[in-house]
Write a protein that holds these residues in place. Sequence first.
Motif, PDB file in Angstrom:
ATOM      1  N   SER A  13       0.821  -1.220   0.000  1.00  0.00           N
ATOM      2  CA  SER A  13       0.000   0.000   0.000  1.00  0.00           C
ATOM      3  C   SER A  13       0.846   1.257   0.000  1.00  0.00           C
ATOM      4  O   SER A  13       0.359   2.339   0.312  1.00  0.00           O
ATOM      5  CB  SER A  13      -0.939   0.015   1.215  1.00  0.00           C
ATOM      6  OG  SER A  13      -0.186   0.013   2.419  1.00  0.00           O
ATOM      7  N   SER A  14       2.126   1.121  -0.334  1.00  0.00           N
ATOM      8  CA  SER A  14       3.007   2.286  -0.348  1.00  0.00           C
ATOM      9  C   SER A  14       4.137   2.065  -1.341  1.00  0.00           C
ATOM     10  O   SER A  14       4.441   0.924  -1.702  1.00  0.00           O
ATOM     11  CB  SER A  14       3.589   2.556   1.050  1.00  0.00           C
ATOM     12  OG  SER A  14       4.462   1.511   1.430  1.00  0.00           O
ATOM     13  N   GLY A  37      -0.597   5.169   1.879  1.00  0.00           N
ATOM     14  CA  GLY A  37      -2.060   5.189   1.913  1.00  0.00           C
ATOM     15  C   GLY A  37      -2.706   4.902   0.580  1.00  0.00           C
ATOM     16  O   GLY A  37      -3.852   5.305   0.337  1.00  0.00           O
ATOM     17  N   ASN A  40      -6.523   4.177  -0.158  1.00  0.00           N
ATOM     18  CA  ASN A  40      -7.302   4.633   0.995  1.00  0.00           C
ATOM     19  C   ASN A  40      -7.265   6.165   1.079  1.00  0.00           C
ATOM     20  O   ASN A  40      -8.197   6.841   0.641  1.00  0.00           O
ATOM     21  CB  ASN A  40      -6.753   4.000   2.273  1.00  0.00           C
ATOM     22  CG  ASN A  40      -7.547   4.369   3.500  1.00  0.00           C
ATOM     23  OD1 ASN A  40      -8.718   4.747   3.402  1.00  0.00           O
ATOM     24  ND2 ASN A  40      -6.917   4.288   4.658  1.00  0.00           N
ATOM     25  N   ALA A  41      -6.164   6.692   1.628  1.00  0.00           N
ATOM     26  CA  ALA A  41      -5.982   8.151   1.710  1.00  0.00           C
ATOM     27  C   ALA A  41      -4.565   8.463   1.252  1.00  0.00           C
ATOM     28  O   ALA A  41      -3.680   8.721   2.073  1.00  0.00           O
ATOM     29  CB  ALA A  41      -6.212   8.636   3.137  1.00  0.00           C
ATOM     30  N   PRO A  42      -4.320   8.451  -0.053  1.00  0.00           N
ATOM     31  CA  PRO A  42      -2.959   8.593  -0.565  1.00  0.00           C
ATOM     32  C   PRO A  42      -2.345   9.962  -0.239  1.00  0.00           C
ATOM     33  O   PRO A  42      -3.013  10.991  -0.303  1.00  0.00           O
ATOM     34  CB  PRO A  42      -3.130   8.433  -2.081  1.00  0.00           C
ATOM     35  CG  PRO A  42      -4.475   7.815  -2.266  1.00  0.00           C
ATOM     36  CD  PRO A  42      -5.311   8.293  -1.125  1.00  0.00           C
ATOM     37  N   ARG A  43      -1.058   9.904   0.091  1.00  0.00           N
ATOM     38  CA  ARG A  43      -0.312  11.130   0.342  1.00  0.00           C
ATOM     39  C   ARG A  43       1.098  10.958  -0.212  1.00  0.00           C
ATOM     40  O   ARG A  43       1.767   9.965   0.087  1.00  0.00           O
ATOM     41  CB  ARG A  43      -0.245  11.442   1.831  1.00  0.00           C
ATOM     42  CG  ARG A  43       0.494  12.735   2.167  1.00  0.00           C
ATOM     43  CD  ARG A  43       0.564  12.951   3.668  1.00  0.00           C
ATOM     44  NE  ARG A  43       1.255  14.194   4.014  1.00  0.00           N
ATOM     45  CZ  ARG A  43       1.531  14.563   5.259  1.00  0.00           C
ATOM     46  NH1 ARG A  43       1.165  13.783   6.273  1.00  0.00           N
ATOM     47  NH2 ARG A  43       2.163  15.708   5.492  1.00  0.00           N
ATOM     48  N   LYS A  58      -1.772  15.652  -0.833  1.00  0.00           N
ATOM     49  CA  LYS A  58      -2.814  14.709  -0.426  1.00  0.00           C
ATOM     50  C   LYS A  58      -3.681  14.426  -1.643  1.00  0.00           C
ATOM     51  O   LYS A  58      -4.275  15.338  -2.219  1.00  0.00           O
ATOM     52  CB  LYS A  58      -3.640  15.290   0.717  1.00  0.00           C
ATOM     53  CG  LYS A  58      -2.858  15.435   2.011  1.00  0.00           C
ATOM     54  CD  LYS A  58      -3.727  15.964   3.152  1.00  0.00           C
ATOM     55  CE  LYS A  58      -2.921  16.057   4.434  1.00  0.00           C
ATOM     56  NZ  LYS A  58      -3.747  16.586   5.564  1.00  0.00           N
ATOM     57  N   THR A  60      -6.626  12.102  -3.895  1.00  0.00           N
ATOM     58  CA  THR A  60      -7.907  11.423  -3.710  1.00  0.00           C
ATOM     59  C   THR A  60      -7.698   9.921  -3.846  1.00  0.00           C
ATOM     60  O   THR A  60      -6.736   9.457  -4.468  1.00  0.00           O
ATOM     61  CB  THR A  60      -8.940  11.881  -4.755  1.00  0.00           C
ATOM     62  OG1 THR A  60      -8.488  11.481  -6.056  1.00  0.00           O
ATOM     63  CG2 THR A  60      -9.124  13.395  -4.701  1.00  0.00           C
ATOM     64  N   GLN A  61      -8.607   9.180  -3.272  1.00  0.00           N
ATOM     65  CA  GLN A  61      -8.542   7.723  -3.396  1.00  0.00           C
ATOM     66  C   GLN A  61      -8.590   7.299  -4.862  1.00  0.00           C
ATOM     67  O   GLN A  61      -7.900   6.368  -5.275  1.00  0.00           O
ATOM     68  CB  GLN A  61      -9.700   7.078  -2.627  1.00  0.00           C
ATOM     69  CG  GLN A  61      -9.661   5.554  -2.604  1.00  0.00           C
ATOM     70  CD  GLN A  61     -10.802   4.976  -1.783  1.00  0.00           C
ATOM     71  OE1 GLN A  61     -11.768   5.667  -1.456  1.00  0.00           O
ATOM     72  NE2 GLN A  61     -10.697   3.713  -1.428  1.00  0.00           N
TER      73      GLN A  61
END
Length: 397
Positions: A13-14, A37, A40-43, A58, A60-61
């Motif tokens: 996930s990263s 993220g 889910n909540a990518p950054r 930040k 969007t999913q």
Amino acid sequence: MSNSILAINAGSSSIKFQAFATGPEALLRRVSGLLEGIGNAPRLVIRDGAGKILRDDKLTQAAAPSVEAGEAIIGDWLLSAEAKDVIGGPVSAIGHRVVHGGPDFSTAARIDDSVLARIEALTPLAPLHQPKNLAPILAWRQRQPAMPQVACFDTAFHRGHSELADRFAIPDALYREGVRRYGFHGISYAFIAEKLNEVAPAIAKGRVIVAHLGNGCSLCAMKDGRSVDSTMSFTALDGIPMGTRPGAIDPGIVLYLMREKGMDAAAIETFLYHQCGLKGLSGISNDVRVLEASDAAQARLALDHFVYRIAKEIGALAAVLGGIDALVFTAGIGENGADIRARIARACAWLGVNLDPVANAARETDFSATAGGPRLLMVPTDEEWMIARYTRQVLSL
């Protein structure tokens, strides 16, 4: 203009990445980045070599629903004028973390069609990781076909194990097919073995147990800077409990799930990789920080079990080594989880380790309370630096 090496460490996930210029004697970090993220909540955070933030986006999913999509975002930036300016020119070569190298790969290897096919064939042994490791390799092959790429295997560091350590008590024919203990997190352990020569030269060649504790967790017994044994084995499911993986379990449980719960191989795979470990025990989260902040009894149980199993396996590896000269903590929990470090150290006091709580809380490298006896160390890992080093060696840059 010096050559520039890009190191890519793609997880479930990263994606972590760093770019290095190849100086005469050292690798010079120019860029480091993390896209976390994913799904889910990518950054996305990108820093230059001095640590200055270049990007903190930040997303969007929908913008980064998968590692493949995340790789495209990073790839676009790396080909931008901004990236070339910071790195000092275009990337000359790319090194990738690849979790499973099977019985064939004992060192890093330049990726060609044959190597790629062999990596893909190992996917069933690392279904959570191997496809994610392959995604950036395939993307860069399509993006820049002539770009030299190198696969750096997590299993390679452990290939020097004795046959005695690597065997299961199963028929010989299966061992010859490659059903054996491999061990993982080898790129991290290789870095720690190198770093100990700098931070603790007196014990670097001694009997050392390294605890790589992150979302994935394992322990490695080292002697003379080489892996002797590890808690992970045929797959990255074995050993100590992890964020969402159970670690070692009775194989009869798998038979029970098949017979009594009607679960097929795909369902069991999902269960073992995504629904167990700290997440399964607590029913709350796979994140140690969340569990430590919770008052729920199941959160306490999950953490207690985590510490218990780690201490138990440290004892087993200490027996393999005939004692220890140091216990080293690394990776996300190992580097940042002062309370977990303290609890494990206290459970291992019988080995002679003695905790200094003030030094531990301050994240000092050596947090032993006394000058004598086995050392307690916290050493941050740097898998991307190690990937870049392997890549440089393979390509003679």
